[in-house]
Design a protein around this motif. Structure first.
Motif, mmCIF file in Angstrom:
data_model
loop_
_atom_site.group_PDB
_atom_site.id
_atom_site.type_symbol
_atom_site.label_atom_id
_atom_site.label_comp_id
_atom_site.label_asym_id
_atom_site.label_seq_id
_atom_site.Cartn_x
_atom_site.Cartn_y
_atom_site.Cartn_z
ATOM 1 N N MET A 148 -1.544 7.123 1.535
ATOM 2 C CA MET A 148 -2.185 7.104 0.113
ATOM 3 C C MET A 148 -2.025 5.565 -0.280
ATOM 4 S SD MET A 148 -1.021 10.453 -1.781
ATOM 5 C CE MET A 148 -1.441 9.701 -3.284
ATOM 6 N N ALA A 149 -0.896 5.234 -0.253
ATOM 7 C CA ALA A 149 -0.829 3.722 -0.521
ATOM 8 C C ALA A 149 -1.599 2.777 0.464
ATOM 9 C CB ALA A 149 0.707 3.417 -0.359
ATOM 10 N N ALA A 150 -1.629 3.099 1.725
ATOM 11 C CA ALA A 150 -2.521 2.199 2.736
ATOM 12 C C ALA A 150 -3.983 2.263 2.266
ATOM 13 C CB ALA A 150 -2.230 2.625 3.964
ATOM 14 N N ASP A 151 -4.329 3.451 1.680
ATOM 15 C CA ASP A 151 -5.668 3.539 1.282
ATOM 16 C C ASP A 151 -6.207 2.665 0.025
ATOM 17 O OD1 ASP A 151 -6.637 5.131 3.196
ATOM 18 O OD2 ASP A 151 -6.253 6.796 2.201
ATOM 19 N N GLU A 152 -5.307 2.582 -0.985
ATOM 20 C CA GLU A 152 -5.377 2.012 -2.313
ATOM 21 C C GLU A 152 -4.837 0.633 -2.320
ATOM 22 O OE1 GLU A 152 -7.149 3.661 -4.292
ATOM 23 O OE2 GLU A 152 -7.222 5.489 -3.294
ATOM 24 N N THR A 153 -5.422 -0.272 -1.346
ATOM 25 C CA THR A 153 -4.843 -1.798 -1.222
ATOM 26 C C THR A 153 -5.044 -2.512 -2.621
ATOM 27 O OG1 THR A 153 -6.830 -2.028 0.119
ATOM 28 C CG2 THR A 153 -5.053 -1.850 1.346
ATOM 29 N N ASP A 154 -5.965 -2.225 -3.159
ATOM 30 C CA ASP A 154 -6.455 -2.900 -4.656
ATOM 31 C C ASP A 154 -5.574 -2.696 -5.498
ATOM 32 O OD1 ASP A 154 -8.343 -4.136 -3.138
ATOM 33 O OD2 ASP A 154 -10.044 -2.837 -3.661
ATOM 34 N N LEU A 155 -4.731 -1.666 -5.729
ATOM 35 C CA LEU A 155 -3.703 -1.327 -6.432
ATOM 36 C C LEU A 155 -2.135 -1.504 -6.476
ATOM 37 C CD1 LEU A 155 -5.185 2.103 -7.607
ATOM 38 C CD2 LEU A 155 -5.528 0.076 -8.583
ATOM 39 N N SER A 156 -1.728 -1.834 -7.595
ATOM 40 C CA SER A 156 -0.178 -2.133 -7.334
ATOM 41 C C SER A 156 0.643 -1.307 -8.400
ATOM 42 C CB SER A 156 0.254 -3.513 -7.519
ATOM 43 O OG SER A 156 -0.197 -4.177 -8.605
ATOM 44 N N GLY A 157 1.956 -0.864 -8.249
ATOM 45 C CA GLY A 157 2.653 -0.298 -9.263
ATOM 46 C C GLY A 157 3.121 1.124 -8.886
ATOM 47 N N LEU A 158 3.736 1.646 -9.488
ATOM 48 C CA LEU A 158 4.304 3.200 -9.162
ATOM 49 C C LEU A 158 3.758 4.323 -9.994
ATOM 50 C CD1 LEU A 158 8.210 2.158 -9.202
ATOM 51 C CD2 LEU A 158 6.799 2.335 -7.165
#
Length: 208
Positions: A148-158
């Motif tokens: 999921m994190a790899a798919d959402e490369t434009d977002l940061s945070g928890l």
């Protein structure tokens, strides 16, 4: 159940807070657990569980079992000594879980019973998730989160999983998460039942 040091510390920290309020670690003896059999259960309380209940505005109790009466006694002892020897108590709990892991036929199962209002009607459901071991479930969830994190490369945070259903990611990823958990070779059971745990016990008797 196999405790890492961090999980043991978190468990003892949570159950010690509960103990301070009630004066004891709550235990249930000889409880019939669906698809498993008779177990002794000990109160389970950690920061993640407390956070989840708070965000869901839910009341309820959580229990854990990975052994019989001797295990319950050591859990209580670890909780009692935690305030004066945090590291030692957590390490003893880790060692206990390792010894049980070696001796027992390993299984790891979540039984989650939820009662509430659905479509203006009272409803009770129980989710059963059983895997070959706690490590296999941890590895599976870690892998899913990494994808999921790899798919959402434009977002940061928890994002906490307790808040996951309130985000746009829920509808996007949840069907795939369910599919991956269900289809994983280490998953033994992943089923929802429209009944309470007590009712499920009656249905599953003889299937243990």
């Amino acid at each position: 159940m196999f405790f890492s040091f961090g999980a043991a510390y978190d468990y003892l920290e949570g159950v010690t807070g509960s103990t301070a309020k009630s004066g004891m670690v709550k235990q249930l003896k000889g409880v019939n657990v669906p698809f498993i059999g008779e177990e002794d259960l000990t109160e389970y309380s950690d920061s993640e569980t407390a956070f989840l209940k708070k965000n869901l505005c839910a009341d309820g109790e959580s229990f854990v079992s990975f052994g019989g009466a001797e295990t319950g006694s050591i859990l209580k002892q670890a909780a009692v000594t935690f305030s004066t020897d945090k590291t030692g108590s957590a390490n003893r709990l880790v060692e206990l879980s390792r010894l049980h892991h070696i001796k027992a036929n390993d299984h790891f199962m979540f039984l989650i019973e939820i009662s509430g209002i659905s479509e203006e009607k009272e409803k009770t459901s129980t989710l059963v998730l059983r895997t070959e071991s706690s490590q296999s479930l941890t590895g599976l969830v870690s892998g899913i989160c990494t994808e999921m994190a790899a798919d959402e490369t434009d977002l940061s945070g928890l994002i906490s999983f307790s808040e996951f259903s309130r985000t746009p990611f829920f509808n996007r990823y949840m069907p795939d998460i369910v599919k991956k958990i269900s289809g994983n070779k280490r998953t033994v059971m992943f089923d929802e039942y429209d009944m309470s745990i007590d009712e499920l016990n009656e249905e599953s008797y003889g299937e243990i």
